[in-house]
Design a protein around this motif. Structure first.
Motif, PDB file in Angstrom:
ATOM      1  N   UNK A 143     -11.021  46.242   3.432  1.00  0.00           N
ATOM      2  CA  UNK A 143     -10.349  47.574   3.181  1.00  0.00           C
ATOM      3  C   UNK A 143      -8.641  47.379   2.915  1.00  0.00           C
ATOM      4  N   UNK A 144      -8.120  46.229   3.604  1.00  0.00           N
ATOM      5  CA  UNK A 144      -6.913  46.145   3.414  1.00  0.00           C
ATOM      6  C   UNK A 144      -6.440  45.643   1.930  1.00  0.00           C
ATOM      7  N   UNK A 145      -7.321  44.662   1.389  1.00  0.00           N
ATOM      8  CA  UNK A 145      -7.325  44.252  -0.001  1.00  0.00           C
ATOM      9  C   UNK A 145      -7.300  45.540  -0.880  1.00  0.00           C
ATOM     10  N   UNK A 146      -8.195  46.364  -0.631  1.00  0.00           N
ATOM     11  CA  UNK A 146      -8.281  47.808  -1.502  1.00  0.00           C
ATOM     12  C   UNK A 146      -6.847  48.480  -1.368  1.00  0.00           C
ATOM     13  N   UNK A 147      -6.291  48.470  -0.405  1.00  0.00           N
ATOM     14  CA  UNK A 147      -5.072  49.218  -0.133  1.00  0.00           C
ATOM     15  C   UNK A 147      -3.847  48.429  -0.574  1.00  0.00           C
ATOM     16  N   UNK A 148      -4.299  47.043  -0.705  1.00  0.00           N
ATOM     17  CA  UNK A 148      -2.932  46.195  -1.196  1.00  0.00           C
ATOM     18  C   UNK A 148      -3.192  45.117  -2.089  1.00  0.00           C
ATOM     19  N   UNK A 149      -3.506  45.929  -3.271  1.00  0.00           N
ATOM     20  CA  UNK A 149      -3.872  44.795  -4.424  1.00  0.00           C
ATOM     21  C   UNK A 149      -2.490  44.111  -4.807  1.00  0.00           C
ATOM     22  N   UNK A 150      -2.810  42.546  -5.104  1.00  0.00           N
ATOM     23  CA  UNK A 150      -1.921  41.730  -5.358  1.00  0.00           C
ATOM     24  C   UNK A 150      -0.797  41.753  -4.247  1.00  0.00           C
ATOM     25  N   UNK A 151      -1.102  41.273  -3.141  1.00  0.00           N
ATOM     26  CA  UNK A 151      -0.019  41.400  -2.114  1.00  0.00           C
ATOM     27  C   UNK A 151       1.091  40.303  -2.462  1.00  0.00           C
ATOM     28  N   UNK A 152       0.772  39.318  -2.871  1.00  0.00           N
ATOM     29  CA  UNK A 152       1.961  38.388  -3.316  1.00  0.00           C
ATOM     30  C   UNK A 152       2.504  37.752  -2.064  1.00  0.00           C
ATOM     31  N   UNK A 153       1.512  37.463  -1.109  1.00  0.00           N
ATOM     32  CA  UNK A 153       2.016  36.683   0.110  1.00  0.00           C
ATOM     33  C   UNK A 153       0.777  35.620   0.389  1.00  0.00           C
ATOM     34  N   UNK A 154       1.159  34.729   1.248  1.00  0.00           N
ATOM     35  CA  UNK A 154       0.117  33.735   1.403  1.00  0.00           C
ATOM     36  C   UNK A 154      -0.816  34.491   2.426  1.00  0.00           C
ATOM     37  N   UNK A 159      -1.088  40.029   8.661  1.00  0.00           N
ATOM     38  CA  UNK A 159      -1.037  40.393  10.148  1.00  0.00           C
ATOM     39  C   UNK A 159      -1.931  41.490  10.452  1.00  0.00           C
ATOM     40  N   UNK A 160      -3.331  41.351  10.440  1.00  0.00           N
ATOM     41  CA  UNK A 160      -4.443  42.038  10.907  1.00  0.00           C
ATOM     42  C   UNK A 160      -4.892  41.473  12.352  1.00  0.00           C
ATOM     43  N   UNK A 161      -5.280  42.288  13.162  1.00  0.00           N
ATOM     44  CA  UNK A 161      -5.970  41.773  14.289  1.00  0.00           C
ATOM     45  C   UNK A 161      -7.199  41.130  14.227  1.00  0.00           C
TER      46      UNK A 161
END
Length: 410
Positions: A143-154, A159-161
């Motif tokens: 779900x996080x990936x869907x809301x954060x396409x191409x996050x550009x971080x390692x 920072x997810x529980x």
């Protein structure tokens, strides 16, 4: 046996799928292979024990009976079929009732996060049970990936529980599958590429045609979802002591990108797959040794300067060694193989091993001699799945082949 039939239904996930989404097959009749009249005559006690065991288990199921042996040993009513009223009853029969309750809770938890996840639960009910709460955490990542396409971080920076690098490493495939369900169920292949968009060439591990896929599962995952990933590295040695590199250094490791920009005064580059071979190569004027990495030669693919010098490839003498050679020639057609000939193979019978899984691909970039040897290995002409690993070639033979003029010609 009835228990075997029901256990198979559990092991395939069919019982759990019925629990989550009934298909209407229950009440379900499972036929039983009952003793014949001849069996009653020859071993009545065993037949009676078989029937008694089934009658004693009635409760999770009901029994249909049939008359056997009226004209021989006398009429006997034997179980003919077991009838389960529901999937829950059959699950209880195999002793998995607690697992069924747990599955329902996990499936409900997934559906609460997003209804699309229910499709995954139906496809992978046993895996959902095995993962337990980790499946819910993996769903949150998707779900996080869907809301954060191409996050550009390692990945390390997420920072997810409950999510850390090791969690992602262990659950990449599940995260990809759950993410696919969020994209209306576009399926993923085993290496994680979307089946709907991957061509036959790109699906090949480490294909060198066009833009080769990243070499490791972690790198592919990062590329797929727009994470940063440590760059691929290239290691090389100057076999010429006088070749200017970096001060007095002769063994260097740089990024593949940096390697592609080099402009070294070399006449020849020797690519070898074995680290000790790479380290042991002797001094040779105007020559560079490159430590290969099997499939996925991205550092060599992008190094245009290699087109202006001789490139020798020394790989294992097996079908995959020739397949790597074939793929390397897709971008560097002038590559010459060394120590990958029949004479070398036959001179080292005592060192032959067995290739775990042979390549069956049609290779169109091999020389006639290479192609003949590839076909001979693939058809077991020398023995079952014969291979000669390069590190098992005698060193005196290797040096003569590399430096003494026994190199095969293209």
């Amino acid at each position: 046996m009835l228990r075997t039939q029901s256990q198979k239904a559990w092991d395939s996930g069919a019982l759990l799928r019925e629990l989550l989404e009934p298909s209407g097959v229950y009440p379900r009749r499972r036929p039983l292979k009952r003793p014949t009249a001849a069996t009653l005559r020859s071993d009545y006690a065993a037949a009676r024990a078989w029937a008694a065991e089934l009658f004693a288990a009635v409760g999770h199921f009901s029994l249909e009976t049939a008359e056997v042996g009226r004209s021989t040993v006398g009429a006997n009513l034997l179980p003919a079929a077991a009838v389960f009223d529901s999937a829950q009853d059959e699950i209880a029969f195999v002793g998995k009732a607690k697992d069924a309750v747990r599955l329902r809770g996990l499936a409900a938890g997934l559906s609460a996060l997003d209804p699309a996840f229910r499709r995954w639960a139906l496809k992978r009910p046993l895996q959902l049970l095995e993962l337990g709460g980790d499946a819910l955490t993996a769903a949150r990542v998707s779900l996080w990936l869907r809301g954060n396409a191409h996050p550009g971080v390692y990945v390390r920076q997420l920072s997810l529980p409950g999510v850390h690098t090791k969690f992602i490493e262990h659950h990449r495939k599940v995260i990809d599958e759950l993410a696919a369900e969020l994209r209306a169920g576009v399926p993923f292949s085993e290496d994680g590429e979307a089946d709907a968009v991957v061509s036959e060439v790109a699906a090949e591990p480490g294909s060198l045609l066009g833009q080769a896929p990243a070499r490791t599962p972690a790198a592919r995952f990062a590329a797929r979802h727009g994470f940063l990933h440590p760059p691929e590295l290239a290691r090389f040695r100057a076999l010429d002591p006088g070749m200017p590199l970096l001060g007095g250094a002769r063994d260097l490791t740089v990024t593949a990108e940096a390697f592609s920009t080099l402009n070294l005064p070399v006449q020849r580059a020797i690519v070898t797959e074995n680290l000790v071979n790479f380290l042991a190569l002797p001094e040779v004027p105007n020559t560079l040794a490159i430590y290969g990495g099997g499939y996925g030669f991205s550092s060599l693919r992008d190094a245009g300067w290699l087109r202006h010098c001789e490139v020798w490839y020394w790989g294992d003498l097996d079908t995959h060694g020739f397949r790597i050679l074939d793929q390397l020639r897709a971008v560097h057609p002038h590559v010459v193989s060394v120590l990958m000939d029949q004479a070398t193979l036959l001179a080292h019978r005592d060192a032959w091993g067995s290739e775990p899984a042979q390549s069956k691909a049609a290779l169109g970039r091999l020389t006639a001699a290479e192609s003949a040897l590839y076909e001979a290995l693939g058809s077991d002409q020398f023995g079952k799945a014969v291979r000669l690993e390069q590190e098992l070639i005698r060193w005196d033979w290797a040096l003569e082949g590399l430096l003494g003029g026994r190199r095969p010609t293209t």
